[in-house]
Design an enzyme around this catalytic site. Structure first.
Site, PDB file in Angstrom:
ATOM      1  N   HIS A  42       0.823  -1.222   0.000  1.00 15.97           N
ATOM      2  CA  HIS A  42       0.000   0.000   0.000  1.00 15.97           C
ATOM      3  C   HIS A  42       0.848   1.260   0.000  1.00 15.97           C
ATOM      4  O   HIS A  42       0.335   2.345  -0.308  1.00 15.97           O
ATOM      5  CB  HIS A  42      -1.053  -0.037   1.122  1.00 15.97           C
ATOM      6  CG  HIS A  42      -0.592   0.406   2.466  1.00 15.97           C
ATOM      7  ND1 HIS A  42      -0.270  -0.465   3.483  1.00 15.97           N
ATOM      8  CD2 HIS A  42      -0.413   1.648   2.975  1.00 15.97           C
ATOM      9  CE1 HIS A  42       0.085   0.221   4.547  1.00 15.97           C
ATOM     10  NE2 HIS A  42       0.003   1.507   4.267  1.00 15.97           N
ATOM     11  N   ASP A  87      -0.071  -7.558   1.894  1.00 16.97           N
ATOM     12  CA  ASP A  87       0.399  -6.166   1.805  1.00 16.97           C
ATOM     13  C   ASP A  87       1.930  -6.116   1.837  1.00 16.97           C
ATOM     14  O   ASP A  87       2.537  -5.690   2.821  1.00 16.97           O
ATOM     15  CB  ASP A  87      -0.215  -5.360   2.957  1.00 16.97           C
ATOM     16  CG  ASP A  87      -0.031  -3.865   2.791  1.00 16.97           C
ATOM     17  OD1 ASP A  87       0.430  -3.422   1.720  1.00 16.97           O
ATOM     18  OD2 ASP A  87      -0.368  -3.141   3.756  1.00 16.97           O
ATOM     19  N   GLN A 179       0.368   6.089  11.713  1.00 15.07           N
ATOM     20  CA  GLN A 179       0.482   6.628  10.368  1.00 15.07           C
ATOM     21  C   GLN A 179       1.898   7.136  10.088  1.00 15.07           C
ATOM     22  O   GLN A 179       2.450   7.908  10.877  1.00 15.07           O
ATOM     23  CB  GLN A 179      -0.506   7.778  10.233  1.00 15.07           C
ATOM     24  CG  GLN A 179      -0.907   8.058   8.805  1.00 15.07           C
ATOM     25  CD  GLN A 179      -2.199   8.845   8.771  1.00 15.07           C
ATOM     26  OE1 GLN A 179      -2.370   9.824   9.483  1.00 15.07           O
ATOM     27  NE2 GLN A 179      -3.122   8.414   7.934  1.00 15.07           N
ATOM     28  N   GLY A 180       2.479   6.657   8.987  1.00 15.34           N
ATOM     29  CA  GLY A 180       3.861   6.999   8.645  1.00 15.34           C
ATOM     30  C   GLY A 180       4.846   5.884   8.979  1.00 15.34           C
ATOM     31  O   GLY A 180       5.986   5.898   8.528  1.00 15.34           O
ATOM     32  N   ASP A 181       4.396   4.921   9.806  1.00 10.13           N
ATOM     33  CA  ASP A 181       5.226   3.742  10.105  1.00 10.13           C
ATOM     34  C   ASP A 181       5.001   2.625   9.089  1.00 10.13           C
ATOM     35  O   ASP A 181       5.778   1.663   9.032  1.00 10.13           O
ATOM     36  CB  ASP A 181       4.917   3.202  11.507  1.00 10.13           C
ATOM     37  CG  ASP A 181       5.332   4.163  12.600  1.00 10.13           C
ATOM     38  OD1 ASP A 181       6.431   4.739  12.494  1.00 10.13           O
ATOM     39  OD2 ASP A 181       4.546   4.351  13.550  1.00 10.13           O
ATOM     40  N   SER A 182       3.939   2.739   8.312  1.00 16.81           N
ATOM     41  CA  SER A 182       3.589   1.726   7.320  1.00 16.81           C
ATOM     42  C   SER A 182       4.786   1.292   6.490  1.00 16.81           C
ATOM     43  O   SER A 182       5.611   2.122   6.099  1.00 16.81           O
ATOM     44  CB  SER A 182       2.539   2.275   6.370  1.00 16.81           C
ATOM     45  OG  SER A 182       1.276   2.153   6.936  1.00 16.81           O
TER      46      SER A 182
END
Ligand code: 4AZ
Length: 228
Positions: A42, A87, A179-182
């Protein structure tokens, strides 16, 4: 990372930052060989190879270490953007990077650790879900405990059947990826166990962080590492 603490790249030398040409960090990743980075599918959907930079070997995402361009990318064709099954994606760096104190390749886990095993998740993602304006410049780390996908999908937690067999969860009160660690690493026993994938918010009660299960996706990673 919510509830974590400042760490150094030397403690997590496989961690990389995926950035836009502007220098904005958008996802994490893990260095698995001299020229391959594992991240989340993603993070790569709809992205042009020429628009990405990878920063390696730096505690701070915005300066230092090595900033490298990307030659090619691929993500799992079984990735489903609705369910977030499978993912996982790979980036091939335009140059080969040598290992050092601050840059190291991490092996892929062959088996998913059992429920209760501690694991560390790292990244430059937001430190709070609602009121954080900017990302931390310094790499953050937090320990969470593995919850296998069946337990994570059971009545013990709140997700139910949306947790799939290509996923593994990580849970600890008030601690989580965000959010942003993905795309970034979940590590146990010095092996890459998970890839930060999704969650309902961050660090919510009975709402674990959900990771792509590296052991379950290992054959895809190895096959596609050859072809990139
Ligand atoms: C995100 O939006 C995200 N708490 C990443 C991880 C988690 C939630 C959201 C897990 O990238």
């Amino acid at each position: 990372i919510v509830g974590g603490e400042d760490t150094t790249i030397e403690a997590h030398p496989y961690q990389v930052s995926l950035q836009k040409k502007s220098g904005s960090h958008f996802c994490g990743g893990s260095l698995i060989s001299h020229n391959l980075v594992v991240t989340a599918a993603h993070c790569l959907q709809g992205i042009k190879v020429s628009s990405i930079r990878v920063r390696l070997g730096s505690t701070r995402y915005n300066e230092g270490g090595l900033l490298v361009t990307v030659e090619s990318l691929v993500y799992n064709d079984q990735y489903n953007s609705q369910t977030l099954a499978n993912d996982v994606g790979l980036l091939k760096l335009a140059e080969s990077v040598a290992e050092s104190e601050s840059i190291r390749y991490i092996p892929l886990a062959e088996v998913t650790p059992p429920t209760g095993k501690p694991a560390v998740v790292t990244g430059w993602g937001t430190k709070c879900y609602f009121w954080c304006m900017s990302l931390p410049k310094t790499l953050q780390a937090v320990v969470v405990y593995i919850v296998d996908w069946k337990t994570c999908a059971s009545d013990e937690y709140k997700y139910g059947e949306i947790v799939l067999d290509t996923m593994v969860c990580g849970y600890e009160k008030d601690k989580d990826a965000c959010q942003g660690d993905s795309g970034g690493p979940l590590v146990a026993n010095n092996q890459l166990v998970g890839i930060v994938s999704w969650g309902y918010g961050c660090a919510g009660k009975l709402l674990p962080g959900v990771y792509a299960d590296v052991a379950a996706l290992r054959s895809w990673i190895e096959e596609n590492a050859k072809t990139l």
